[in-house]
Motif scaffolding. Structure first.
Motif, PDB file in Angstrom:
ATOM      1  N   UNK A 235       0.835  -1.203   0.000  1.00  0.00           N
ATOM      2  CA  UNK A 235       0.000   0.000   0.000  1.00  0.00           C
ATOM      3  C   UNK A 235       0.868   1.251   0.000  1.00  0.00           C
ATOM      4  N   UNK A 236       1.933   1.247   0.801  1.00  0.00           N
ATOM      5  CA  UNK A 236       2.820   2.408   0.853  1.00  0.00           C
ATOM      6  C   UNK A 236       3.471   2.667  -0.503  1.00  0.00           C
ATOM      7  N   UNK A 237       3.834   1.603  -1.190  1.00  0.00           N
ATOM      8  CA  UNK A 237       4.445   1.764  -2.508  1.00  0.00           C
ATOM      9  C   UNK A 237       3.450   2.283  -3.536  1.00  0.00           C
ATOM     10  N   UNK A 238       2.205   1.805  -3.444  1.00  0.00           N
ATOM     11  CA  UNK A 238       1.174   2.242  -4.392  1.00  0.00           C
ATOM     12  C   UNK A 238       0.850   3.721  -4.214  1.00  0.00           C
ATOM     13  N   UNK A 239       0.834   4.191  -2.958  1.00  0.00           N
ATOM     14  CA  UNK A 239       0.414   5.554  -2.657  1.00  0.00           C
ATOM     15  C   UNK A 239       1.568   6.538  -2.549  1.00  0.00           C
ATOM     16  N   UNK A 240       2.782   6.070  -2.769  1.00  0.00           N
ATOM     17  CA  UNK A 240       3.947   6.928  -2.585  1.00  0.00           C
ATOM     18  C   UNK A 240       3.904   8.167  -3.476  1.00  0.00           C
ATOM     19  N   UNK A 241       3.409   8.014  -4.705  1.00  0.00           N
ATOM     20  CA  UNK A 241       3.392   9.167  -5.613  1.00  0.00           C
ATOM     21  C   UNK A 241       2.384  10.229  -5.205  1.00  0.00           C
ATOM     22  N   UNK A 242       1.427   9.892  -4.326  1.00  0.00           N
ATOM     23  CA  UNK A 242       0.468  10.893  -3.853  1.00  0.00           C
ATOM     24  C   UNK A 242       1.143  11.920  -2.946  1.00  0.00           C
ATOM     25  N   UNK A 243       2.292  11.573  -2.386  1.00  0.00           N
ATOM     26  CA  UNK A 243       3.031  12.519  -1.560  1.00  0.00           C
ATOM     27  C   UNK A 243       3.644  13.639  -2.407  1.00  0.00           C
ATOM     28  N   UNK A 244       3.708  13.437  -3.692  1.00  0.00           N
ATOM     29  CA  UNK A 244       4.281  14.447  -4.592  1.00  0.00           C
ATOM     30  C   UNK A 244       3.199  15.151  -5.413  1.00  0.00           C
ATOM     31  N   UNK A 245       1.966  15.025  -4.978  1.00  0.00           N
ATOM     32  CA  UNK A 245       0.857  15.648  -5.708  1.00  0.00           C
ATOM     33  C   UNK A 245       0.888  17.164  -5.531  1.00  0.00           C
ATOM     34  N   UNK A 246       0.358  17.878  -6.517  1.00  0.00           N
ATOM     35  CA  UNK A 246       0.358  19.342  -6.476  1.00  0.00           C
ATOM     36  C   UNK A 246      -0.627  19.899  -5.466  1.00  0.00           C
ATOM     37  N   UNK A 247      -1.642  19.126  -5.134  1.00  0.00           N
ATOM     38  CA  UNK A 247      -2.670  19.605  -4.204  1.00  0.00           C
ATOM     39  C   UNK A 247      -2.290  19.257  -2.769  1.00  0.00           C
ATOM     40  N   UNK A 248      -2.296  20.254  -1.888  1.00  0.00           N
ATOM     41  CA  UNK A 248      -1.888  20.031  -0.506  1.00  0.00           C
ATOM     42  C   UNK A 248      -2.822  19.081   0.218  1.00  0.00           C
ATOM     43  N   UNK A 249      -4.114  19.139  -0.098  1.00  0.00           N
ATOM     44  CA  UNK A 249      -5.066  18.245   0.549  1.00  0.00           C
ATOM     45  C   UNK A 249      -4.757  16.788   0.288  1.00  0.00           C
ATOM     46  N   UNK A 250      -4.375  16.486  -0.955  1.00  0.00           N
ATOM     47  CA  UNK A 250      -4.011  15.111  -1.308  1.00  0.00           C
ATOM     48  C   UNK A 250      -2.740  14.706  -0.575  1.00  0.00           C
ATOM     49  N   UNK A 251      -1.760  15.600  -0.522  1.00  0.00           N
ATOM     50  CA  UNK A 251      -0.498  15.302   0.162  1.00  0.00           C
ATOM     51  C   UNK A 251      -0.738  15.006   1.637  1.00  0.00           C
ATOM     52  N   UNK A 252      -1.510  15.858   2.303  1.00  0.00           N
ATOM     53  CA  UNK A 252      -1.757  15.663   3.727  1.00  0.00           C
ATOM     54  C   UNK A 252      -2.625  14.425   3.977  1.00  0.00           C
ATOM     55  N   UNK A 253      -3.524  14.128   3.043  1.00  0.00           N
ATOM     56  CA  UNK A 253      -4.305  12.898   3.159  1.00  0.00           C
ATOM     57  C   UNK A 253      -3.418  11.674   3.073  1.00  0.00           C
ATOM     58  N   UNK A 254      -2.434  11.710   2.162  1.00  0.00           N
ATOM     59  CA  UNK A 254      -1.496  10.594   2.039  1.00  0.00           C
ATOM     60  C   UNK A 254      -0.609  10.498   3.269  1.00  0.00           C
ATOM     61  N   UNK A 255      -0.180  11.644   3.810  1.00  0.00           N
ATOM     62  CA  UNK A 255       0.638  11.646   5.034  1.00  0.00           C
ATOM     63  C   UNK A 255      -0.119  10.994   6.178  1.00  0.00           C
ATOM     64  N   UNK A 256      -1.368  11.386   6.324  1.00  0.00           N
ATOM     65  CA  UNK A 256      -2.175  10.803   7.400  1.00  0.00           C
ATOM     66  C   UNK A 256      -2.317   9.297   7.245  1.00  0.00           C
ATOM     67  N   UNK A 257      -2.529   8.842   6.011  1.00  0.00           N
ATOM     68  CA  UNK A 257      -2.691   7.413   5.769  1.00  0.00           C
ATOM     69  C   UNK A 257      -1.388   6.663   6.026  1.00  0.00           C
ATOM     70  N   UNK A 258      -0.266   7.231   5.640  1.00  0.00           N
ATOM     71  CA  UNK A 258       1.033   6.606   5.897  1.00  0.00           C
ATOM     72  C   UNK A 258       1.247   6.419   7.396  1.00  0.00           C
ATOM     73  N   UNK A 259       0.944   7.460   8.160  1.00  0.00           N
ATOM     74  CA  UNK A 259       1.132   7.374   9.610  1.00  0.00           C
ATOM     75  C   UNK A 259       0.171   6.362  10.237  1.00  0.00           C
ATOM     76  N   UNK A 260      -1.041   6.298   9.714  1.00  0.00           N
ATOM     77  CA  UNK A 260      -2.018   5.353  10.243  1.00  0.00           C
ATOM     78  C   UNK A 260      -1.593   3.915   9.989  1.00  0.00           C
ATOM     79  N   UNK A 261      -1.130   3.635   8.781  1.00  0.00           N
ATOM     80  CA  UNK A 261      -0.772   2.266   8.433  1.00  0.00           C
ATOM     81  C   UNK A 261       0.437   1.761   9.213  1.00  0.00           C
ATOM     82  N   UNK A 262       1.337   2.651   9.595  1.00  0.00           N
ATOM     83  CA  UNK A 262       2.565   2.240  10.288  1.00  0.00           C
ATOM     84  C   UNK A 262       2.521   2.554  11.785  1.00  0.00           C
TER      85      UNK A 262
END
Length: 347
Positions: A235-262
């Motif tokens: 899952x982390x590998x699949x969503x890794x590119x969302x951390x480089x998205x232009x929209x801050x909301x998407x980036x912070x959503x991915x950050x939150x999910x990364x922290x939740x999963x680990x």
């Protein structure tokens, strides 16, 4: 003032009934526009309900939209007369034009009259399977309107199961609407129940969604619990590119999910913090003070768990010379190696 308003309504009624106006599509449209203009100004034009019902039977899409807007606004105060619109709306739900079909279905759901639910059953079910994505997403949003009138209607038509099936719809906006509606309908049960198949399907289609839809899906995925550490890595590998998205909301959503999963994998915390650090530092370079403030709040929370995460990037947190200060309450955020965490100092 009241007398003037009554005279305006009387003039509009006379205008709508004039034979020469009814024969001229342009004049008839102008008369309908005057009624809507009065309605938006707060003038009570509910007494024109019978005349406006006659105006709905038109091939003019603009006029049809205006009349449907009027009917949705005044249907509850004219519930008995509103039944006269059912036949026209049902006919429009079968129109060749998907815009007309969607407009009619949305208007039928917006009437919010329990007495019309039986007439809504077939158009709603047909709309959920319509070939047009616009009609399907309109039908999905119509379900939530019906839900607040008669919750039992949702159960009778088995609409929850249908919405679960539509999570695999080919149009991402339809899927986004399904997520919103299911979450609202199932709020007492905790929202959508995510299994492995649904979660992975949404993750693999994440790039197809709009920015708002991606934020919605990322938030939904925080409810999913992977079955193994290997699945977490995938899952982390699949969503890794969302951390480089232009929209801050998407980036912070991915950050939150990364922290939740680990969360329960402490051996990965440092690697995860290193991975999400760069996107957050990039966001701090934004020219929007609101976005920068949001990022700083996230950084502050991260430092509560991993105090050394941003020590090597402390220059990023110095106040920029281009920053405009609005007063003594403005704050400067900086990192200190002597005292861990983020501290506030008045400028």
């Amino acid at each position: 003032m009241a007398d003037n308003k009554r005279s305006d309504v009387g003039e509009l009624r006379t205008l709508l009934r004039r034979p020469d106006v009814q024969r001229d599509p342009r004049k008839y449209l102008q008369a309908v526009q005057k009624v809507i203009a009065c309605m938006t100004l707060g003038i009570d034009v509910s007494k024109l309900f019978s005349e406006m019902i006659m105006a709905v039977a038109t091939p003019n899409l603009v006029q049809k939209k205006l009349v449907y807007l009027y009917l949705s606004n005044y249907a509850q105060t004219n519930s008995e007369v509103a039944l006269l619109t059912v036949n026209t709306m049902q006919k429009d739900c079968q129109d060749r034009n998907p815009v007309v079909r969607g407009l009619a279905l949305r208007s039928m759901c917006s009437l919010r009259l329990p007495s019309l639910l039986e007439y809504l059953r077939e158009p709603l079910q047909t709309g959920l399977g319509d070939r047009s994505a616009y009609v399907r997403k309109t039908a999905v949003m119509g379900i939530i309107k019906v839900f607040y009138i008669a919750p039992h209607f949702i159960t009778e038509l088995n609409l929850v199961d249908i919405l679960y099936q539509m999570l695999r719809d080919k149009d991402p906006q339809v899927v986004s609407n399904c997520i919103s509606v299911l979450d609202e309908i199932l709020a007492r049960e905790g929202g959508i129940i995510l299994n492995s198949k649904i979660a992975h399907y949404l993750m693999n289609r994440l790039r197809d969604f709009s920015e708002w839809g991606q934020c919605q899906v990322l938030d939904l995925l925080t409810r999913y619990s992977p079955n193994s550490n290997e699945e977490v890595y995938d899952i982390l590998n699949v969503l890794d590119d969302r951390l480089r998205h232009a929209n801050l909301g998407v980036v912070l959503g991915a950050v939150r999910l990364f922290l939740h999963l680990t969360e329960h994998m402490p051996h990965l915390h440092k690697d995860v913090h290193d991975r999400i650090k760069v996107p957050l530092l990039t966001c701090l370079g934004s020219h929007s003070p609101e976005l920068v403030y949001t990022c700083l709040q996230h950084v502050q929370l991260l430092l509560a768990k991993e105090t050394s995460s941003f020590f090597d990037s402390y220059q990023t947190f110095y106040c920029r010379y281009t920053t405009h200060c609005n007063g003594p309450r403005d704050k400067l955020l900086f990192l200190s190696e002597e005292n861990t965490g983020i501290y506030h100092t008045s400028i």
